[in-house]
Design a protein around this motif. Structure first.
Motif, PDB file in Angstrom:
ATOM      1  N   GLU A 378     -65.995 -29.658  41.915  1.00 35.25           N
ATOM      2  CA  GLU A 378     -67.106 -30.316  42.592  1.00 35.25           C
ATOM      3  C   GLU A 378     -67.425 -31.694  42.017  1.00 35.25           C
ATOM      4  O   GLU A 378     -67.832 -32.590  42.739  1.00 35.25           O
ATOM      5  N   ARG A 382     -68.481 -35.227  44.052  1.00 33.72           N
ATOM      6  CA  ARG A 382     -69.692 -36.033  43.887  1.00 33.72           C
ATOM      7  C   ARG A 382     -69.311 -37.467  43.577  1.00 33.72           C
ATOM      8  O   ARG A 382     -69.901 -38.412  44.088  1.00 33.72           O
ATOM      9  N   GLU A 385     -68.370 -39.158  46.719  1.00 28.17           N
ATOM     10  CA  GLU A 385     -69.538 -39.452  47.553  1.00 28.17           C
ATOM     11  C   GLU A 385     -70.282 -40.678  47.026  1.00 28.17           C
ATOM     12  O   GLU A 385     -70.764 -41.515  47.795  1.00 28.17           O
TER      13      GLU A 385
ATOM     14  N   PHE B 228     -73.003 -27.761  53.046  1.00 24.75           N
ATOM     15  CA  PHE B 228     -72.603 -28.734  52.022  1.00 24.75           C
ATOM     16  C   PHE B 228     -73.694 -28.871  50.964  1.00 24.75           C
ATOM     17  O   PHE B 228     -73.431 -28.880  49.768  1.00 24.75           O
ATOM     18  N   GLY B 231     -73.725 -25.794  48.788  1.00 22.74           N
ATOM     19  CA  GLY B 231     -72.536 -25.767  47.939  1.00 22.74           C
ATOM     20  C   GLY B 231     -72.620 -26.787  46.822  1.00 22.74           C
ATOM     21  O   GLY B 231     -72.300 -26.505  45.670  1.00 22.74           O
ATOM     22  N   ALA B 232     -73.085 -27.998  47.156  1.00 23.81           N
ATOM     23  CA  ALA B 232     -73.153 -29.063  46.156  1.00 23.81           C
ATOM     24  C   ALA B 232     -74.235 -28.778  45.125  1.00 23.81           C
ATOM     25  O   ALA B 232     -74.133 -29.206  43.985  1.00 23.81           O
ATOM     26  N   ARG B 234     -75.354 -25.683  44.142  1.00 24.02           N
ATOM     27  CA  ARG B 234     -75.458 -24.351  43.563  1.00 24.02           C
ATOM     28  C   ARG B 234     -75.286 -24.357  42.051  1.00 24.02           C
ATOM     29  O   ARG B 234     -75.844 -23.520  41.364  1.00 24.02           O
TER      30      ARG B 234
END
Lengths: 531, 277
Positions: A378, A382, A385, B228, B231-232, B234
């Motif tokens: 993840e 990020r 993004e 999203f 998920g981002a 959690r």
């Protein structure tokens, strides 16, 4: 004159003696449970550099040398070593009386076999590290003489047990190296013996009673546990069920919470030999990134500190050059490179683009591209993004693409079907081992992962890389690498983002796990429990 | 129509569901006015709790506005839910209708195909499809439609089977009407009610599947959605609860509302339930 290392050994012995007398007398015994994430594909560290293998195999295998916390070479299987004046002959005096875990004696033939027949053949980085080694002479059982075609000072940094484990000739000779049973049941000379591997659960190593280091190891047993779920790993660490987790086994967001506890310690030490740096690779053969100006503008725009603070919770250091600042220790890192600003400089970025004729259209868009993201979790999404937003401010409009690992590797390193790609590279203890592969023309190797996918090619740089690899004089070498870094900062085939800081989380009762420069990839022979 | 509303409003919870659904649709429609900025924009201080630093529902780890994400995500969720349902219902109706009407070999062929799809666990199948097609709004709609149509096909086939032997259909045959005209003009209108009901419930399932995919990181990375956000956020659950909680509540309420509406439609449209009180 020959460079003698006896002095260093003498000092080492004094240190060990002093440490033995100090108030914190180490205690023997205990079982260390460490997180191994994910479960390794094998324990064949002579064939794969995969992270989880590095956590377990160096406890079983020894290298010829080890490296202390300052990355100075210290004796291991080699008691001492000398490098000839022309740099083309390296002689190792091997330790006598060392036995493999199956009882057979360790000899110079094992060293010769390991380097010539194993590491030079099937190790991912071995062919590069030992490129100059033409042959290894073994005049007797405890002497190995490396004959080099050219001086290779960087080679002396690749003899650790993680990078170059010495493997038993009698168990591998004449076998298919890629399917030998030793891959899953390693037999080494190290402080711990392999006992069992319960698939999906754990790997168990027990103390080697006949270890050549007197009185070591302290621990009775090491268990490497596989726990796939991140929050379960954190909970197990919090409860004291596991004592050690490295390489991001505990996510940074949880570390921020755990480090407040007295029972838990956190360190960023132990990763200097790995030296990971995050970066953006560009396809320099296609618009829009065939222009150095747009690559410079991206480097000028990104707020590296923002990424570190908000995604990696403060762990990391903004990149300031193509080489990591940890190369300052060897005099190779150069400060003050252009296009690596301390703070993002949008005006400068826009000016660079305007000057290069990359002007915004009616909607303020100067260029469009797809940003591929390394599919390792993840954090990287990020980061992507963030980049999409930040680069939108200077008119570079990005679409994000996130694929599975094989598709992504194929796209970037085999098909070259990408325009920009976020990734991270291990720079390793010498640029020849970790950095050259990113920029050299000879490293445009279609289909090989983690090499020059930007397809950047600059004959002047190639010549500098070539001479930098062979230069034995530290001062001259530093000057060459300064020039290399200047070229790379101006051409910017790759935008380096940040020097990553992996985190090791450990139970405070655990001591001595940081004895080696390899940190978690070390042998753990001096690790002990203070209870 | 008035009669339908009379029947529908007998179910109080269905009316409540409809009101919630209307609110969600309105929020989705006026999201660009409420939050004119891109929902991905780094609006301010990261991880601000709700109500602080000008964030109504707090901000996430990069300083993105959670409320803006929910408003813009509503559009994504509803759009994907509707599109996927339309595709699934359309395809399922054609397959089921043909199988039920013609029977025999065609029925065998079409129904064995349908069963093949039904034997694969639907969510796993959806994950597989999105992973192969690479995550984008199109591939997600396709994946959801592919795993959803077999249920429609079986339902429509059953309806066609029972209707095709009725007197009014046989009368059509005697009058010499073509097969297509009988199917579309006579049988289909008579089995619209169950199709509408299953379709409305399918929208809810589609939204859940989309959220599940986005939660697992298989959402379109360029489009804001509730899954999203969950998920981002959690990994931040223990340090910034608001990042996952509010989008989670949004999913819960919307799916619940759609299910209530579906239930209400069932009550109103099913002749056997018309007298239920």
């Amino acid at each position: 004159m020959r460079i003698r290392n006896w002095m260093g050994i003498a000092l080492g012995i004094v240190f060990v003696a002093l440490a033995g007398l100090s108030a914190h007398a180490q205690k023997a015994g205990g079982t260390l449970v460490m997180l191994v994430q994910p479960e390794p594909p094998s324990l064949a560290s002579y064939q794969s550099t995969s992270g989880p293998i590095g956590l377990m195999a160096p406890k079983v295998y020894d290298g010829l040398l080890d490296y202390d916390k300052d990355l100075k070479a210290v004796p291991s299987l080699a008691e001492s070593w000398t490098v000839s004046d022309d740099g083309k002959t390296v002689t190792f005096n091997l330790r006598k009386g060392v036995k493999w875990h199956d009882g057979k004696p360790f000899t110079s033939a094992d060293v010769q076999f390991t380097i010539m027949n194993v590491l030079k053949k099937i190790h991912p980085r071995g062919p590069n590290s030992f490129k100059e080694v033409m042959e290894i002479e073994t005049p007797d059982e405890s002497t190995a003489i490396f004959k080099l075609a050219n001086p290779a000072p960087y080679m002396m940094r690749s003899f650790g047990s993680y990078e170059s484990p010495i493997v038993p000739k009698h168990l591998l000779d004449g076998q298919d190296l890629k399917s030998a049973s030793i891959a899953n049941k390693p037999v080494g000379t190290g402080p711990f013996k392999f006992v069992e591997w319960k698939k999906g659960q754990y790997i168990r190593l027990d103390k080697n009673e006949d270890y050549w280091k007197e009185g070591l190891p302290y621990l009775d047993r090491i268990v490497g546990r596989f726990i796939p779920d991140a929050s379960t790993r954190t909970a197990a660490m919090e409860k004291g069920e596991v004592h050690y987790g490295a390489y991001g086994a505990i996510p940074n967001v949880d570390v921020v919470r755990l480090r407040e506890l007295d029972s838990i310690g956190v360190t960023t030490d132990g990763y200097a030999m790995i030296n990971p740096v995050s970066l953006i690779e560009f396809n320099t053969t296609k618009p829009p990134f065939d222009s150095p100006a747009i690559r410079q503008a991206i480097s000028l725009t990104l707020d590296r500190q923002f990424l570190i603070d908000n995604i990696w919770f403060g762990y990391g250091k903004p990149a300031t050059s193509a080489l990591s600042s940890s190369y300052a220790a060897t005099g190779l890192y150069a400060e003050g490179m252009p296009n690596y600003p301390g703070k993002p400089d949008l005006e400068a970025a826009k000016k660079v683009l305007d000057d290069a004729g990359i002007k915004p259209d009616a909607n303020g868009v100067r260029a469009k591209a797809t940003l591929d993201l390394i599919p390792y979790g993840e954090d990287w999404r990020r980061a992507g993004e963030y980049m999409k937003q930040a680069l939108g401010d200077i008119g570079i409009q990005l679409d994000l693409r996130y694929e599975d690992v094989p598709t992504w590797l194929k796209r970037v390193y085999a098909n070259y079907d990408f325009s920009m790609n976020v990734n991270y590279f291990y720079q390793l203890p010498d640029p020849v081992l970790g950095v050259h592969r990113h920029y050299g023309t000879d490293q445009i190797r279609q289909g090989t992962h983690f090499v020059n996918s930007s397809r950047y090619s600059n004959p002047k740089l190639d010549a500098l890389l070539e001479s930098g690899a062979k230069e034995p004089d530290a001062g001259k070498r530093g000057a060459m690498y300064k020039e290399i870094q200047e070229i790379l900062a101006n051409d910017m085939p790759v935008v380096n983002l940040h020097e990553m800081k992996f985190l090791t989380v450990f139970n405070s009762k655990l001591k001595g796990h940081d004895a080696s420069g390899f940190g978690a990839y070390g042998s753990f022979d001096q690790t002990w429990f203070d209870e | 129509m008035r009669n339908f509303w009379q029947l529908y409003k007998r179910n109080r919870s269905a009316v409540a569901g409809l009101i919630i659904l209307v609110v969600v649709v309105v929020v989705a429609a006026i999201a660009p006015i409420l939050f004119p900025q891109d929902p991905f924009s780094l609006a301010g201080l990261a991880m601000s709790p709700p109500g602080e630093n000008g964030f109504l529902l707090g901000s996430d780890s990069l300083g993105r506005d959670v409320a803006a994400g929910i408003a813009h995500g509503a559009k994504t969720s509803l759009l994907i839910g509707l599109l996927a349902t339309i595709v699934a219902v359309g395809f399922g109706t054609i397959m089921g209708g043909l199988a039920g009407y013609f029977g025999g070999k065609i029925d065998d062929l079409l129904m064995r195909t349908t069963e093949m799809f039904q034997t694969i666990p639907s969510f796993v199948f959806a994950i597989l499809l999105v992973a192969i097609l690479k995550p984008s709004i199109n591939s997600i709609v396709i994946a959801i439609a592919v795993v959803s149509w077999p249920a429609v096909a079986r339902l429509v086939r059953g309806e066609f089977l029972s209707l095709k032997n009725r007197e009014f259909v046989q009368a059509c045959h005697t009058l010499g009407m073509s097969d297509i005209r009988i199917m579309l003009g006579e049988i289909l209108p008579n089995c619209l009610s169950p199709i509408i009901v299953i379709g409305s419930l399918m929208v809810a399932t589609a939204i859940l599947i989309e959220s599940g995919l986005a939660f697992l990181g298989l959402g379109d990375p360029n489009i804001m959605s509730w899954g999203f956000q969950v998920g981002a956020g959690r990994t931040l659950l223990r340090s910034a609860w608001w990042v996952v909680t509010f989008p989670g509540i949004a999913i819960l309420i919307t799916v619940l509302a759609i299910n209530l509406v579906g239930e209400g439609l069932n009550d109103a449209l099913n002749p056997r339930l018309r007298e239920r009180q």
